[in-house]
Design a protein around this motif. Sequence first.
Motif, PDB file in Angstrom:
ATOM      1  N   UNK A 116       0.600  -1.698  -0.098  1.00 12.78           N
ATOM      2  CA  UNK A 116       0.248   0.015  -0.116  1.00 12.78           C
ATOM      3  C   UNK A 116       1.127   1.219   0.081  1.00 12.78           C
ATOM      4  N   UNK A 117       2.089   0.998   0.662  1.00 16.20           N
ATOM      5  CA  UNK A 117       2.906   2.801   1.315  1.00 16.20           C
ATOM      6  C   UNK A 117       3.353   2.468  -0.560  1.00 16.20           C
ATOM      7  N   UNK A 118       3.570   1.657  -1.353  1.00 15.13           N
ATOM      8  CA  UNK A 118       4.502   2.378  -3.040  1.00 15.13           C
ATOM      9  C   UNK A 118       3.567   2.822  -3.148  1.00 15.13           C
ATOM     10  N   UNK A 119       1.959   2.037  -3.636  1.00  9.59           N
ATOM     11  CA  UNK A 119       0.792   2.645  -4.515  1.00  9.59           C
ATOM     12  C   UNK A 119       0.221   4.215  -3.805  1.00  9.59           C
ATOM     13  N   UNK A 120       0.237   4.361  -2.868  1.00  5.31           N
ATOM     14  CA  UNK A 120      -0.104   5.632  -2.320  1.00  5.31           C
ATOM     15  C   UNK A 120       1.306   6.558  -2.412  1.00  5.31           C
ATOM     16  N   UNK A 121       2.301   6.322  -2.473  1.00  4.14           N
ATOM     17  CA  UNK A 121       3.603   6.887  -3.112  1.00  4.14           C
ATOM     18  C   UNK A 121       3.730   7.436  -4.473  1.00  4.14           C
ATOM     19  N   UNK A 122       3.104   6.216  -5.065  1.00  7.69           N
ATOM     20  CA  UNK A 122       2.580   6.415  -6.838  1.00  7.69           C
ATOM     21  C   UNK A 122       2.525   7.938  -7.097  1.00  7.69           C
ATOM     22  N   UNK A 123       0.790   7.813  -6.199  1.00  4.34           N
ATOM     23  CA  UNK A 123      -0.351   8.139  -6.917  1.00  4.34           C
ATOM     24  C   UNK A 123       0.434  10.226  -6.333  1.00  4.34           C
ATOM     25  N   UNK A 124       0.554   9.723  -5.000  1.00  4.77           N
ATOM     26  CA  UNK A 124       0.694  11.496  -4.934  1.00  4.77           C
ATOM     27  C   UNK A 124       2.665  11.865  -5.054  1.00  4.77           C
ATOM     28  N   UNK A 125       3.451  11.346  -6.043  1.00  3.70           N
ATOM     29  CA  UNK A 125       5.065  11.899  -6.185  1.00  3.70           C
ATOM     30  C   UNK A 125       5.229  11.351  -7.537  1.00  3.70           C
TER      31      UNK A 125
END
Length: 208
Positions: A116-125
Amino acid sequence: AISAGLPLRFPETSDEVALVEDVLAKELSKLSMDEHERILFDIHGLPRTTLEDDPPALEARMKELDLELDAIEKDRDAFDEARRINQAYVDNPKFRLMFLRAENYDAKVAAETIIFHFSIKRQLFGGGDILARDIYQTDLDRWDLGLLALGFTQVLPSTDAAGRTVIALSPEFRKYGTKKTFMRPISRASWYFNMAILQDEERQKNGT
C-alpha cells in the motif's frame, strides 16, 4: 456511527448513543485476545510487546515478511516497479523492519502495508526513480513547502507514557485555502514529514 446506520457525525440523542454502543460492543466481541490487548495498550499509552531483545525471533519474523510479500498478488504494480528500479532500497532490511515495527511484528499486515505504501507513494509523487528512494525536501513544490513552513504538523517536545512521539496538527492552513485545494499538498507534505521523523529508530520502536 456509519456501522450503526447513522450519518457520518457524532450521535445526537440517547437512542443513537445506545445504538452505537451496542454496535461497538458487538464488534469488540469479535476481536481476539491479542487484538483486545493491542487496542488497550494503544489507548492507555502502555508499551507493547517487542521482539527487539530477541534477535532470532526478529530474524524469523523478517523472513516471514519476505514470504508474505512474495505471496501478495493484487495491487503490487508500484511495489514491483520500485523494486525493478532500485532493489537495494526496497529490500533493505532496515526499511522493511520499519513496517514490521509499525504493525506490531505482524508479518502479513506489514507486507500489505508495504504494498500500500508504494501504491500511495506513486499516486502522490509519480513513478520512476522517485518511487525507489526517499522523498527529499527538494521534491516538494511550493504548496507542500508552504504548509511545512506554516507548521501545520509538528512534533511535541515530550512523548506519551509509552514513549511514543506525539504529533500535533494545526488547522492554521485553512486560512489560506480550502480542503479541496490543500488535500494533495497536505498528503505530500505529511508523507515527507512522517517518513523523515521515522528515520529515528527509537520512534519506530516506540510508535507515534
